[in-house]
Design a protein around this motif. Structure first.
Motif, PDB file in Angstrom:
ATOM      1  N   MET A  98      38.134  38.191  58.706  1.00 31.08           N
ATOM      2  CA  MET A  98      39.105  38.349  57.614  1.00 31.08           C
ATOM      3  C   MET A  98      40.531  38.190  58.137  1.00 31.08           C
ATOM      4  O   MET A  98      40.827  38.535  59.290  1.00 31.08           O
ATOM      5  CB  MET A  98      38.941  39.745  56.983  1.00 31.08           C
ATOM      6  CG  MET A  98      39.781  40.056  55.746  1.00 31.08           C
ATOM      7  SD  MET A  98      39.749  38.841  54.382  1.00 31.08           S
ATOM      8  CE  MET A  98      37.997  38.718  54.018  1.00 31.08           C
ATOM      9  N   GLY A  99      41.368  37.647  57.284  1.00 27.76           N
ATOM     10  CA  GLY A  99      42.792  37.486  57.542  1.00 27.76           C
ATOM     11  C   GLY A  99      43.417  37.158  56.207  1.00 27.76           C
ATOM     12  O   GLY A  99      42.710  37.127  55.188  1.00 27.76           O
ATOM     13  N   MET A 100      44.709  36.898  56.176  1.00 27.80           N
ATOM     14  CA  MET A 100      45.362  36.721  54.881  1.00 27.80           C
ATOM     15  C   MET A 100      44.987  35.392  54.214  1.00 27.80           C
ATOM     16  O   MET A 100      44.893  35.308  52.988  1.00 27.80           O
ATOM     17  CB  MET A 100      46.875  36.892  55.007  1.00 27.80           C
ATOM     18  CG  MET A 100      47.260  38.355  55.215  1.00 27.80           C
ATOM     19  SD  MET A 100      46.762  39.461  53.818  1.00 27.80           S
ATOM     20  CE  MET A 100      45.182  40.121  54.380  1.00 27.80           C
ATOM     21  N   GLY A 101      44.753  34.338  55.004  1.00 29.31           N
ATOM     22  CA  GLY A 101      44.273  33.087  54.413  1.00 29.31           C
ATOM     23  C   GLY A 101      42.876  33.259  53.832  1.00 29.31           C
ATOM     24  O   GLY A 101      42.592  32.828  52.705  1.00 29.31           O
ATOM     25  N   GLY A 113      39.696  35.974  47.161  1.00 27.04           N
ATOM     26  CA  GLY A 113      40.287  36.261  45.847  1.00 27.04           C
ATOM     27  C   GLY A 113      40.084  35.100  44.877  1.00 27.04           C
ATOM     28  O   GLY A 113      39.662  35.296  43.730  1.00 27.04           O
ATOM     29  N   LEU A 114      40.366  33.889  45.345  1.00 26.32           N
ATOM     30  CA  LEU A 114      40.213  32.710  44.480  1.00 26.32           C
ATOM     31  C   LEU A 114      38.753  32.483  44.108  1.00 26.32           C
ATOM     32  O   LEU A 114      38.443  32.093  42.977  1.00 26.32           O
ATOM     33  CB  LEU A 114      40.780  31.466  45.177  1.00 26.32           C
ATOM     34  CG  LEU A 114      42.305  31.439  45.330  1.00 26.32           C
ATOM     35  CD1 LEU A 114      42.732  30.378  46.343  1.00 26.32           C
ATOM     36  CD2 LEU A 114      42.986  31.178  43.990  1.00 26.32           C
ATOM     37  N   PHE A 165      37.840  46.957  49.463  1.00 33.25           N
ATOM     38  CA  PHE A 165      38.764  46.280  48.549  1.00 33.25           C
ATOM     39  C   PHE A 165      38.025  45.299  47.649  1.00 33.25           C
ATOM     40  O   PHE A 165      38.133  45.363  46.423  1.00 33.25           O
ATOM     41  CB  PHE A 165      39.853  45.559  49.360  1.00 33.25           C
ATOM     42  CG  PHE A 165      40.838  44.798  48.525  1.00 33.25           C
ATOM     43  CD1 PHE A 165      41.728  45.454  47.684  1.00 33.25           C
ATOM     44  CD2 PHE A 165      40.879  43.406  48.574  1.00 33.25           C
ATOM     45  CE1 PHE A 165      42.636  44.743  46.909  1.00 33.25           C
ATOM     46  CE2 PHE A 165      41.784  42.693  47.797  1.00 33.25           C
ATOM     47  CZ  PHE A 165      42.661  43.364  46.960  1.00 33.25           C
ATOM     48  N   PHE A 166      37.252  44.406  48.247  1.00 38.10           N
ATOM     49  CA  PHE A 166      36.635  43.352  47.433  1.00 38.10           C
ATOM     50  C   PHE A 166      35.432  43.836  46.613  1.00 38.10           C
ATOM     51  O   PHE A 166      35.259  43.437  45.471  1.00 38.10           O
ATOM     52  CB  PHE A 166      36.264  42.147  48.300  1.00 38.10           C
ATOM     53  CG  PHE A 166      37.457  41.362  48.756  1.00 38.10           C
ATOM     54  CD1 PHE A 166      38.253  40.690  47.839  1.00 38.10           C
ATOM     55  CD2 PHE A 166      37.796  41.296  50.104  1.00 38.10           C
ATOM     56  CE1 PHE A 166      39.366  39.959  48.245  1.00 38.10           C
ATOM     57  CE2 PHE A 166      38.909  40.572  50.522  1.00 38.10           C
ATOM     58  CZ  PHE A 166      39.694  39.904  49.599  1.00 38.10           C
ATOM     59  N   ALA A 209      41.560  36.081  52.898  1.00 37.01           N
ATOM     60  CA  ALA A 209      41.664  36.967  51.729  1.00 37.01           C
ATOM     61  C   ALA A 209      42.004  36.163  50.482  1.00 37.01           C
ATOM     62  O   ALA A 209      41.467  36.415  49.393  1.00 37.01           O
ATOM     63  CB  ALA A 209      42.723  38.043  51.966  1.00 37.01           C
ATOM     64  N   SER A 210      42.891  35.174  50.642  1.00 38.55           N
ATOM     65  CA  SER A 210      43.243  34.365  49.468  1.00 38.55           C
ATOM     66  C   SER A 210      42.026  33.583  48.995  1.00 38.55           C
ATOM     67  O   SER A 210      41.815  33.409  47.789  1.00 38.55           O
ATOM     68  CB  SER A 210      44.420  33.435  49.773  1.00 38.55           C
ATOM     69  OG  SER A 210      44.018  32.327  50.563  1.00 38.55           O
ATOM     70  N   HIS A 244      34.614  45.332  58.823  1.00 39.12           N
ATOM     71  CA  HIS A 244      35.895  45.949  58.494  1.00 39.12           C
ATOM     72  C   HIS A 244      35.805  46.688  57.153  1.00 39.12           C
ATOM     73  O   HIS A 244      35.677  46.089  56.095  1.00 39.12           O
ATOM     74  CB  HIS A 244      36.963  44.844  58.437  1.00 39.12           C
ATOM     75  CG  HIS A 244      38.363  45.357  58.381  1.00 39.12           C
ATOM     76  ND1 HIS A 244      39.185  45.138  57.306  1.00 39.12           N
ATOM     77  CD2 HIS A 244      39.087  46.065  59.277  1.00 39.12           C
ATOM     78  CE1 HIS A 244      40.371  45.689  57.537  1.00 39.12           C
ATOM     79  NE2 HIS A 244      40.341  46.254  58.737  1.00 39.12           N
ATOM     80  N   PHE A 297      36.600  45.542  43.422  1.00 38.16           N
ATOM     81  CA  PHE A 297      37.020  44.708  42.296  1.00 38.16           C
ATOM     82  C   PHE A 297      35.878  43.882  41.715  1.00 38.16           C
ATOM     83  O   PHE A 297      35.912  43.500  40.565  1.00 38.16           O
ATOM     84  CB  PHE A 297      38.154  43.769  42.724  1.00 38.16           C
ATOM     85  CG  PHE A 297      39.497  44.426  42.656  1.00 38.16           C
ATOM     86  CD1 PHE A 297      40.126  44.584  41.425  1.00 38.16           C
ATOM     87  CD2 PHE A 297      40.120  44.914  43.796  1.00 38.16           C
ATOM     88  CE1 PHE A 297      41.370  45.206  41.341  1.00 38.16           C
ATOM     89  CE2 PHE A 297      41.356  45.540  43.716  1.00 38.16           C
ATOM     90  CZ  PHE A 297      41.983  45.691  42.497  1.00 38.16           C
ATOM     91  N   PRO A 300      38.006  48.496  55.211  1.00 39.77           N
ATOM     92  CA  PRO A 300      38.963  48.272  54.102  1.00 39.77           C
ATOM     93  C   PRO A 300      38.704  46.958  53.374  1.00 39.77           C
ATOM     94  O   PRO A 300      38.894  46.873  52.154  1.00 39.77           O
ATOM     95  CB  PRO A 300      40.323  48.246  54.819  1.00 39.77           C
ATOM     96  CG  PRO A 300      40.108  49.055  56.065  1.00 39.77           C
ATOM     97  CD  PRO A 300      38.693  48.768  56.482  1.00 39.77           C
ATOM     98  N   THR A 301      38.252  45.941  54.104  1.00 39.40           N
ATOM     99  CA  THR A 301      37.922  44.662  53.462  1.00 39.40           C
ATOM    100  C   THR A 301      36.750  44.832  52.505  1.00 39.40           C
ATOM    101  O   THR A 301      36.793  44.386  51.349  1.00 39.40           O
ATOM    102  CB  THR A 301      37.559  43.614  54.538  1.00 39.40           C
ATOM    103  OG1 THR A 301      38.710  43.346  55.332  1.00 39.40           O
ATOM    104  CG2 THR A 301      37.066  42.318  53.915  1.00 39.40           C
TER     105      THR A 301
END
Lengths: 165, 165, 165, 165
Positions: free
Chosen positions: C105-108, C114-115, C135-136, C110-111, C129, C139, C131-132
């Protein structure tokens, strides 16, 4: 002369009442500073509310639409940019914002926060949701700021802009 | 309330002196009408000249950049939208313009005229170049208009806008 | 006849050794099933490792590049699609994958998750991880699956594909 | 190992019978060389015919779709890349092709030829249409080649590839 652009991102039809109220307030506060408000442009949820708030304070509003459908645009958007590229336009939203405020959270908004942080942008999270705060601050402690109200979000944006220039 | 946006497309560093002069004049005329000028946003050729013309008449200027590089933006752009998507952003340029004016011609501009006509937009060609006129009017006789000066281009835009609404 | 495409997303130069090992194994397992591997195509981290694993098992590999730079492509990519649209190409990655596996996981990444979830895709998270995961799955409890190894990730992909058709 | 990709662009539902026949033949010839065929992927006109020709010769076909709609994909596409970005995907089509063949002409195809030449790609025009030949060869005499049949188009592609490597 280049205007400062502040992006407000957040859920569309999934936005809560609190998200919409916060978005309206953010729009107003942004406009009062003389900044341009950027949103995803649709007449739904956080986008619509933020634009309405900005217009209530005589601001200028820029909407980056996912479609080429003029009927989908918030009535409070002054400048509609039609991308016709779906959620790939989320990257444009964040690259074009000097600072990004996430007002509420959802999977579209998560993609925007991810893309913003990937691009080195500062992001203010206006949400009480613990897993959201934990996830993003864990990956990007220096660029993520948590706000508890539109007013504190604005203060954080101001500090960030001062630091940038 | 949604503002009218007029797009001026044309060569960057390949622009001729006449193209730049026409672009400057177009920018001025567009701003004088109270319309927003949209360009590809770079500090080159037709884009830069049109933005400077619009600012000389106190207009509002919107630049849709192909990169995420703030150093590449024309100093006369008020609102910079960073797409970071290269010439794929040409589609955004034309979809976001109520009418498209091609000031001069080159391969980037040709792609914009093609995309505009594909999307059903009206296009004004401000060029004396016969092969350009012949090519585009042949494919799209109802949506392509040929202008011989910035002033006649503006008259054609006005007529098109009246017809649209 | 349309081939099944499985996307493996994950960090580039920020990938851990475990992420790369998992990605290599995932590539191998995907190829062994006769599926096409889709990645972001660069010769870095998870992308490169997954492509190498797939080629070790004689698979077919499709890379969706953020740039137009052929030097940036993993040597194990068979088909390079050059988008020149930066991280906006992340949306293409997920829309073109029948199932998305996030390896690390990383910010790219994560995007991309999300998409993918925004578009209604199923996503397998191969990460320890917390928190990952929190989080997902919070949602999107119905579309997010957590795997603890490449083998369990593959089993989850298989079940998802069976369910889809 | 990277495969050679040849793009065949041309009208969708506006394609003539001759365009479709040429496209089918081009697909076959490309596949026979062991090259991958790239098209816009839809089950219309030149795209569909080229894919069918390539499959008749056991080729591999890559379709870059403008939407996220799997029902719109040609049945002869092996690998569907869903961009959901409308005609902005035209830039991806040309950047991902080692050589571009325009089979017939229309405004979408014109945008692709313009974008290809802007990016420095070689383009083969397979059309008898004089204004098209005159327009593009005038702007880009070194990179535009005119073919009178699928066979001569293939010969030109071969020469171009030899020259590139």
């Amino acid at each position: 002369m280049r205007k400062t652009i502040i992006g407000v991102m957040g859920p569309g039809d999934g936005a809560s009442v609190a998200d919409r109220e916060n978005a309206y307030e953010l729009g107003k506060l942004i406009a009062t500073q003389g900044w341009v408000l950027l949103t995803g442009g649709r007449k739904e949820g956080v986008m619509d509310a933020a634009n309405k708030g900005a217009k209530a304070a005589d601001g200028l509003t820029l909407g980056i639409l996912p479609t080429n459908d003029s009927h989908a645009v918030s009535g409070a958007v002054d400048l509609a940019v039609f991308t016709e590229m779906g959620n790939a336009r989320n990257n444009i939203n964040v690259l074009s914002s000097d600072v990004v405020i996430a007002c509420g959270m959802g999977m579209g908004t998560a993609s925007e926060v991810g893309l913003a942080l990937k691009a080195g942008k500062k992001v203010v999270l206006l949400t009480n949701h613990q897993p959201t705060q934990q996830f993003f601050t864990g990956f990007s402690p220096d660029n993520v700021f948590v706000a508890t109200s539109p007013e504190t979000a604005l203060t954080l944006v101001k500090e960030t802009l001062t630091y940038n220039f």
